[in-house]
Design an enzyme around this catalytic site. Structure first.
Site, PDB file in Angstrom:
ATOM      1  N   HIS A 177       0.857  -1.256   0.003  1.00 33.72           N
ATOM      2  CA  HIS A 177       0.220   0.011   0.193  1.00 33.72           C
ATOM      3  C   HIS A 177       0.857   1.298   0.027  1.00 33.72           C
ATOM      4  CE1 HIS A 177       0.618   1.117   4.118  1.00 33.72           C
ATOM      5  NE2 HIS A 177       0.849  -0.069   4.491  1.00 33.72           N
TER       6      HIS A 177
ATOM      7  N   ASP B  95       6.511   1.973   7.170  1.00 32.52           N
ATOM      8  CA  ASP B  95       4.999   1.747   6.882  1.00 32.52           C
ATOM      9  C   ASP B  95       4.670   2.323   5.795  1.00 32.52           C
ATOM     10  OD1 ASP B  95       2.830   0.070   7.086  1.00 32.52           O
ATOM     11  OD2 ASP B  95       2.370   1.120   9.041  1.00 32.52           O
TER      12      ASP B  95
ATOM     13  N   GLU C  72      -5.287   1.203   2.904  1.00 34.45           N
ATOM     14  CA  GLU C  72      -5.012   0.279   3.916  1.00 34.45           C
ATOM     15  C   GLU C  72      -4.869   0.837   5.370  1.00 34.45           C
ATOM     16  OE1 GLU C  72      -2.757  -2.448   6.444  1.00 34.45           O
ATOM     17  OE2 GLU C  72      -2.157  -0.284   6.351  1.00 34.45           O
ATOM     18  N   GLU C  73      -4.351   1.733   5.633  1.00 33.18           N
ATOM     19  CA  GLU C  73      -4.371   2.507   7.033  1.00 33.18           C
ATOM     20  C   GLU C  73      -5.674   3.091   7.515  1.00 33.18           C
ATOM     21  OE1 GLU C  73      -1.872   2.196   8.605  1.00 33.18           O
ATOM     22  OE2 GLU C  73      -0.042   2.304   7.477  1.00 33.18           O
TER      23      GLU C  73
ATOM     24  N   GLU D 228       4.327  -5.623   3.964  1.00 34.21           N
ATOM     25  CA  GLU D 228       4.471  -4.821   5.197  1.00 34.21           C
ATOM     26  C   GLU D 228       5.599  -4.845   5.930  1.00 34.21           C
ATOM     27  OE1 GLU D 228       2.246  -2.965   6.582  1.00 34.21           O
ATOM     28  OE2 GLU D 228       0.338  -3.177   5.382  1.00 34.21           O
TER      29      GLU D 228
ATOM     30  N   HIS E 212       4.118   4.151  12.683  1.00 37.86           N
ATOM     31  CA  HIS E 212       2.912   4.963  13.053  1.00 37.86           C
ATOM     32  C   HIS E 212       3.613   6.143  14.149  1.00 37.86           C
ATOM     33  CE1 HIS E 212      -0.459   2.474  11.676  1.00 37.86           C
ATOM     34  NE2 HIS E 212       0.213   2.520  10.638  1.00 37.86           N
TER      35      HIS E 212
END
Length: 376
Positions: free
Chosen positions: A79, A108, A136-137, A161, A341
């Site tokens: 993604h 990420d 995706e997030e 990922e 994140h």
């Protein structure tokens, strides 16, 4: 016959392309920026692989697909969206210090995306499809059906990922998301509180019941998160609600909690409950990745390094969807680093080429129809 192992990609080439993607901001909720990033990714695919992917628009959101034409391909899944808001690169741009690169989204998962493209090129094989999504997030609301459609065609799915301390992710909890709405009846809190039905009091009773649905021994969590109620300080609340995050290692546990939530009943006369939401991602159960993990460990040994044992993690990914429909899936094959994140997320520069070679070798083995014992 001795295997022809993938060539090592120069770190400089990988870093330059990772920097390009990191500095092209792509917060999930900003459609203009995600579309611009999709254009950059499409150009990068063309640059590395010599063919531009198809851009698929689903409900106004771009996703990229490059098919090989193989009847049973290996699907590389990635993604391009991140959790970082527009403008983050202004005070935290991509940078490299020694063996570490940092920047919003580098771990990420923009480094993993670049690694995946070079893995396809250096593998030197046909039969690899690439799907890059842009939501995706935020739970993959527009891409899920596309992911499942492409996965059903595949013999295996490799998810780019980030790793868990260098380890592939061999199991992921399933994720369910709900909102529990409570309706009561408003009244004046001083003049006639008894005339009302306090939605906040009802919600408090329900939250206790919700928390009891978790099962620590099974690893099942039921977590009330955001809650709100009422309108003014002197009014019995007529409405209240809470959001729920549910995680479970197995589909059976996920279903148990869903059934229990749908069976909730009010404790106060005159109150009503409404449950919204449901299962977002099924679990990626260990059985879906066992054979692929063993193969990955063998490929790493061929390349001269030891791959850490697979790791089970609580967070979900699009690999949950592919495993959920029964397709062999190995996740966490992207960057080696830390801090997903979180401010300061980072990747190991030396590991970029190593992980690229690992994915390339996996692709070589998995697309070799003469080596049936290697295919899950």
């Amino acid at each position: 016959m001795t295997a022809v192992l993938p060539a090592r990609v120069p770190d400089g080439e990988l870093l330059a392309q990772v920097e390009r993607l990191v500095m092209t901001e792509s917060p999930s909720e900003d459609l203009a920026l995600t579309r611009a990033c999709a254009g950059v990714v499409g150009g990068l695919v063309s640059e590395v692989l010599g063919e531009r992917p198809q851009e698929l628009d689903v409900d106004g959101r771009p996703h990229l697909l490059l098919r090989s034409g193989a009847e049973r391909p290996v699907l590389l899944l990635a993604h391009l969206d991140t959790v970082w808001p527009a403008g983050t690169t202004a005070d935290w741009p991509f940078s490299v210090a020694g063996d570490t690169a940092t920047g919003p989204g580098v771990f990420d998962m923009k480094a993993g995306l670049v690694q995946g493209l070079h893995a396809v090129r250096t593998a030197g094989v046909a039969g690899v499809d690439l799907l890059v999504t842009s939501d995706e997030e935020i739970g993959s609301p527009t891409s899920r059906s596309l992911i499942e459609r492409e996965a059903r065609r595949a013999r295996a799915v490799l998810v780019l990922e980030p790793s868990a301390d260098g380890a592939p992710k061999t199991a992921r909890k399933g994720v369910s998301m709900y909102r529990l709405l409570v309706t009561g009846r408003a009244s004046h809190a001083g003049l006639e509180p008894e005339a009302g039905v306090n939605a906040l009091v009802e919600l408090a009773a329900q939250v206790a019941a919700l928390a009891a649905l978790g099962d620590p021994a099974a690893g099942t969590t039921v977590t009330p998160t955001v809650a709100r109620a009422g309108t003014t300080t002197n009014t019995v609340p007529a409405t209240a609600e809470t959001a729920l995050d549910v995680r479970a290692w197995t589909a059976a546990e996920q279903q148990r909690v869903d059934d229990a939530l749908r069976a909730l009943t009010p404790t106060l006369d005159g109150a009503a409950l409404q449950l919204l939401g449901g299962v977002n991602r099924p679990p990626l159960e260990a059985a879906a990745s066992t054979a692929l993990m063993a193969l990955a460990a063998r490929c790493a040994a061929e390349l001269g390094f030891a791959l850490p044992d697979g790791r089970a993690v609580g967070g979900g990914s699009d690999g949950n969807f592919t495993a959920g429909i029964g397709v062999p899936t190995l996740d966490g094959l992207g960057a080696v680093g830390a801090g997903a994140h979180a401010r300061g997320e980072r990747v190991s520069v030396p590991a970029l080429a190593e992980r690229t070679a690992l994915v390339a070798r996996l692709l070589q083995v998995l697309t070799n129809d003469d080596a049936q014992e290697d295919t899950p």
